[in-house]
Design a protein around this motif. Structure first.
Motif, PDB file in Angstrom:
ATOM      1  N   GLU A  26     -27.374  37.133  64.467  1.00  0.00           N
ATOM      2  CA  GLU A  26     -27.450  35.858  65.169  1.00  0.00           C
ATOM      3  C   GLU A  26     -27.105  36.034  66.647  1.00  0.00           C
ATOM      4  O   GLU A  26     -27.462  35.206  67.478  1.00  0.00           O
ATOM      5  CB  GLU A  26     -26.515  34.837  64.515  1.00  0.00           C
ATOM      6  N   ASP A  27     -26.377  37.113  66.978  1.00  0.00           N
ATOM      7  CA  ASP A  27     -25.963  37.375  68.356  1.00  0.00           C
ATOM      8  C   ASP A  27     -26.727  38.532  69.000  1.00  0.00           C
ATOM      9  O   ASP A  27     -26.827  38.612  70.217  1.00  0.00           O
ATOM     10  CB  ASP A  27     -24.464  37.698  68.396  1.00  0.00           C
ATOM     11  N   ILE A  28     -27.221  39.452  68.174  1.00  0.00           N
ATOM     12  CA  ILE A  28     -27.946  40.635  68.648  1.00  0.00           C
ATOM     13  C   ILE A  28     -29.288  40.650  67.923  1.00  0.00           C
ATOM     14  O   ILE A  28     -29.335  40.385  66.728  1.00  0.00           O
ATOM     15  CB  ILE A  28     -27.203  41.937  68.270  1.00  0.00           C
ATOM     16  N   LEU A  29     -30.337  41.002  68.625  1.00  0.00           N
ATOM     17  CA  LEU A  29     -31.641  41.108  67.976  1.00  0.00           C
ATOM     18  C   LEU A  29     -31.637  42.345  67.084  1.00  0.00           C
ATOM     19  O   LEU A  29     -31.605  43.468  67.570  1.00  0.00           O
ATOM     20  CB  LEU A  29     -32.756  41.198  69.026  1.00  0.00           C
ATOM     21  N   LEU A  30     -31.622  42.137  65.770  1.00  0.00           N
ATOM     22  CA  LEU A  30     -31.558  43.231  64.804  1.00  0.00           C
ATOM     23  C   LEU A  30     -32.698  43.148  63.818  1.00  0.00           C
ATOM     24  O   LEU A  30     -33.039  42.069  63.337  1.00  0.00           O
ATOM     25  CB  LEU A  30     -30.252  43.177  63.991  1.00  0.00           C
ATOM     26  N   ASP A  31     -33.262  44.288  63.505  1.00  0.00           N
ATOM     27  CA  ASP A  31     -34.207  44.431  62.408  1.00  0.00           C
ATOM     28  C   ASP A  31     -33.470  45.275  61.366  1.00  0.00           C
ATOM     29  O   ASP A  31     -33.229  46.460  61.602  1.00  0.00           O
ATOM     30  CB  ASP A  31     -35.491  45.105  62.872  1.00  0.00           C
ATOM     31  N   GLY A  67     -16.929  45.403  58.535  1.00  0.00           N
ATOM     32  CA  GLY A  67     -16.682  44.029  58.956  1.00  0.00           C
ATOM     33  C   GLY A  67     -17.548  43.628  60.142  1.00  0.00           C
ATOM     34  O   GLY A  67     -18.172  44.465  60.799  1.00  0.00           O
ATOM     35  N   TYR A  68     -17.552  42.342  60.429  1.00  0.00           N
ATOM     36  CA  TYR A  68     -18.344  41.804  61.545  1.00  0.00           C
ATOM     37  C   TYR A  68     -17.933  42.452  62.865  1.00  0.00           C
ATOM     38  O   TYR A  68     -18.778  42.870  63.652  1.00  0.00           O
ATOM     39  CB  TYR A  68     -18.174  40.282  61.612  1.00  0.00           C
TER      40      TYR A  68
END
Length: 76
Positions: A26-31, A67-68
């Motif tokens: 939601e904070d970093i563009l991740l695939d 963890g997050y």
């Protein structure tokens, strides 16, 4: 950014790691690619005692209790 999460069958830590990766997305563009090590003998042998394992570009970034905060620190 492409990352791979290696998971095992019936693995609560894996479920938590995936949840934390999705929160980070939601904070970093991740695939995020999720791979079950139980479907590949080589991966099972390599990661069976480490899952969940987070990899980016073939490099293990994190494993075990992910963890997050760990995800954010490793990816930024």
């Amino acid at each position: 950014m492409n990352v791979t999460l290696y998971v095992g069958n019936e693995c609560p830590l894996c479920d938590e790691a995936l949840l934390n990766l999705r929160l980070a997305a939601e904070d970093i563009l991740l695939d995020i690619e999720v791979i079950d090590i139980g479907r590949d003998d080589r991966l099972h042998e390599k990661y069976m005692l480490m899952v969940p394992v987070l990899e980016k570009d073939g490099e293990v970034l994190l494993y075990g209790n992910i963890g997050y905060g760990d995800v954010m620190e490793a990816l930024l």
